[in-house]
Design an enzyme around this catalytic site. Structure first.
Site, PDB file in Angstrom:
ATOM      1  CB  CYS A  94      26.701  30.319  31.426  1.00 39.39           C
ATOM      2  SG  CYS A  94      28.008  29.811  32.608  1.00 39.39           S
TER       3      CYS A  94
ATOM      4  CG  HIS B 154      21.459  29.315  33.931  1.00 39.93           C
ATOM      5  ND1 HIS B 154      21.963  29.155  32.883  1.00 39.93           N
ATOM      6  CD2 HIS B 154      22.376  29.472  34.802  1.00 39.93           C
ATOM      7  CE1 HIS B 154      23.299  29.273  32.948  1.00 39.93           C
ATOM      8  NE2 HIS B 154      23.538  29.325  34.067  1.00 39.93           N
TER       9      HIS B 154
ATOM     10  CD  GLU C 132      16.891  29.426  36.474  1.00 37.56           C
ATOM     11  OE1 GLU C 132      16.324  29.924  35.380  1.00 37.56           O
ATOM     12  OE2 GLU C 132      17.901  28.796  36.661  1.00 37.56           O
TER      13      GLU C 132
ATOM     14  CE  LYS D 259      22.923  25.294  31.957  1.00 36.74           C
ATOM     15  NZ  LYS D 259      21.891  26.139  31.671  1.00 36.74           N
TER      16      LYS D 259
ATOM     17  CG  HIS E  63      26.556  24.747  32.222  1.00 37.81           C
ATOM     18  ND1 HIS E  63      26.081  25.420  31.226  1.00 37.81           N
ATOM     19  CD2 HIS E  63      26.740  25.493  33.285  1.00 37.81           C
ATOM     20  CE1 HIS E  63      26.209  26.857  31.470  1.00 37.81           C
ATOM     21  NE2 HIS E  63      26.439  26.974  32.709  1.00 37.81           N
TER      22      HIS E  63
ATOM     23  CG  PHE F 227      30.876  32.262  36.611  1.00 41.25           C
ATOM     24  CD1 PHE F 227      29.967  31.747  37.593  1.00 41.25           C
ATOM     25  CD2 PHE F 227      32.042  31.309  36.799  1.00 41.25           C
ATOM     26  CE1 PHE F 227      29.840  30.997  38.631  1.00 41.25           C
ATOM     27  CE2 PHE F 227      31.933  30.413  37.759  1.00 41.25           C
ATOM     28  CZ  PHE F 227      31.115  30.222  38.650  1.00 41.25           C
TER      29      PHE F 227
END
Length: 409
Positions: free
Chosen positions: A161, A299, A310, A331, A336, A396
């Site tokens: 990502c 994010h 976050e 998002k 995403h 990830f």
């Protein structure tokens, strides 16, 4: 150390296929999330996505379109927009040094799935001869390099990502340290295939479909259930400030800082320390204090764990300032885009800087006590003086990337 300007941007997204349409949709709180147009196998229970309204044959001759995976089509078109937007005319020497840094998580996923279907379901004896060339992760960057005649480095970054944020940050550094004057940098992703939907569904991170599908992605809200997969591409023209000013280019802003860190702890669980260190590193390179950041594009995946981590990382870095800086998760509207997320969200942040409008976080209906910052819920915010913006991308694998862009004075 040279200063680095953003002089052009291009985008293909679930919210529009120009930067103007994209940001207008963001500012209006418009959602690109809807039920899938494809009639996938009934084994798939999650049937929502943020699809781009894009037909490759409208941009390429039919023969060329069939030779490019959708992921490369997105990237080539976004790069052409950015090139035109920047008004670039390069000398032979500049083309020899100019390059392409692009991020993607899954590469030519559609081509791979199609070829596996032919082999395993239809018992085909062979697949299309261009399968490897269409599916390889570096195909999109290579096609941009060929189309633009750029002989400098052509590199593909794949860090899930954060892929495109890493690509932009590394391109920024290449210009900053004098190895190039011009770089095309960004990311692309086209992974709305049955196999990948099933794979993501098995992890349990995809949002459940709401009564109104467009409201299914709910970052920082207590009733959040996960993220919605999206597709598209964004490419930016990065240019040495000296060259940009000499040619009278329109300057969107200056890339001031880039932080890249590894969680080094878990393949899938985010780390507060890793995310905070990335933000701190970006601020350090930019020689800025937290109080100088006026907006954060988070994010903000809308997963239960990430949104809390976050939020905690922002508090760790920003202290009391964390409660007053506007934090948006776009998002909630465009989904995403995985490997393209960082680039798409940096475009959103840069346009926020340009228009002095903070995009909203949509669908934040139920406050989560653990997510207690100013997430700009439900409506864009105007009249907020923006001097510098931060864009967060966490992945990830634990690769974090943070970019800071400041207003050009």
């Amino acid at each position: 150390m040279r200063r680095v300007a953003i002089t052009g941007m291009g985008i293909i997204s679930p919210l529009g296929n120009t930067c103007g349409d994209f940001f207008s949709s963001l500012a209006a709180g418009k959602s690109g999330i809807r039920r899938l147009s494809a009639d996938f196998d009934k084994r798939l229970s999650v049937r929502i996505a943020a699809e781009a309204d894009f037909n490759g044959e409208e941009y390429f001759p039919k023969k060329i379109a069939r030779a490019l995976d959708r992921v490369s089509q997105f990237a080539v078109v976004a790069a052409a927009q950015a090139w035109k937007d920047a008004g670039l005319e390069l000398s032979g020497e500049e083309k020899r040094q100019g390059g392409v840094y692009l991020g993607t998580g899954m590469g030519g996923a559609g081509t791979l799935e199609e070829s596996y279907g032919e082999l395993f379901l239809q018992n085909a004896r062979r697949v299309h001869p261009l399968t490897v060339l269409k599916a390889m992760n570096n195909a999109a960057a290579s096609h941009i390099s060929i189309e633009r005649g750029l002989n400098g480095p052509c590199l593909t970054y794949s860090t899930a990502c954060s892929s495109s944020a890493v690509a932009i940050g590394e391109a920024f550094r290449r210009i900053k340290h004098g190895y190039a004057d011009i770089m095309l940098a960004g990311g692309t992703e086209a992974l709305l295939t049955f196999g990948l939907f099933m794979s993501w569904e098995s992890i349990g991170t995809l949002a459940l479909e709401a009564d109104d599908p467009s409201t299914s992605c709910r970052p920082f809200s207590k009733d959040r259930t996960g993220f919605v997969l999206g597709e598209g591409a964004a490419v930016l023209v990065l240019e040495s400030l000296e060259r940009a000013m000499k040619r009278g280019a329109r300057i969107y802003g200056e890339v001031a800082g880039y932080g890249s860190t590894a969680d080094a702890s878990h393949i899938a669980k985010p780390s507060l320390e890793g995310q905070a260190l990335a933000m701190e590193s970006a601020l350090e390179e930019a020689r800025m204090q937290p109080g100088e950041i006026d907006h954060i594009n988070a994010h903000g995946t809308a997963t239960v764990v990430n949104d809390v981590v976050e939020t905690q990382a922002i508090k760790k870095v920003f202290g009391e300032r964390a409660y007053t800086v506007p934090v948006s998760s776009t998002k909630s509207m465009h989904g995403h885009l995985l490997g393209a997320a960082g680039a798409v969200e940096l475009v959103a942040a840069v346009l926020a800087l340009k228009h002095q409008i903070v995009p909203p976080t949509m669908n934040l209906t139920t406050p989560d006590p653990e997510c207690d910052l100013d997430y700009v819920p439900g409506k864009a915010r105007t009249g907020v003086p923006l001097r510098a913006v931060m864009s967060n991308s966490f992945a990830f694998g634990g690769t974090n990337a943070v970019l800071i862009v400041r207003k050009h004075e």
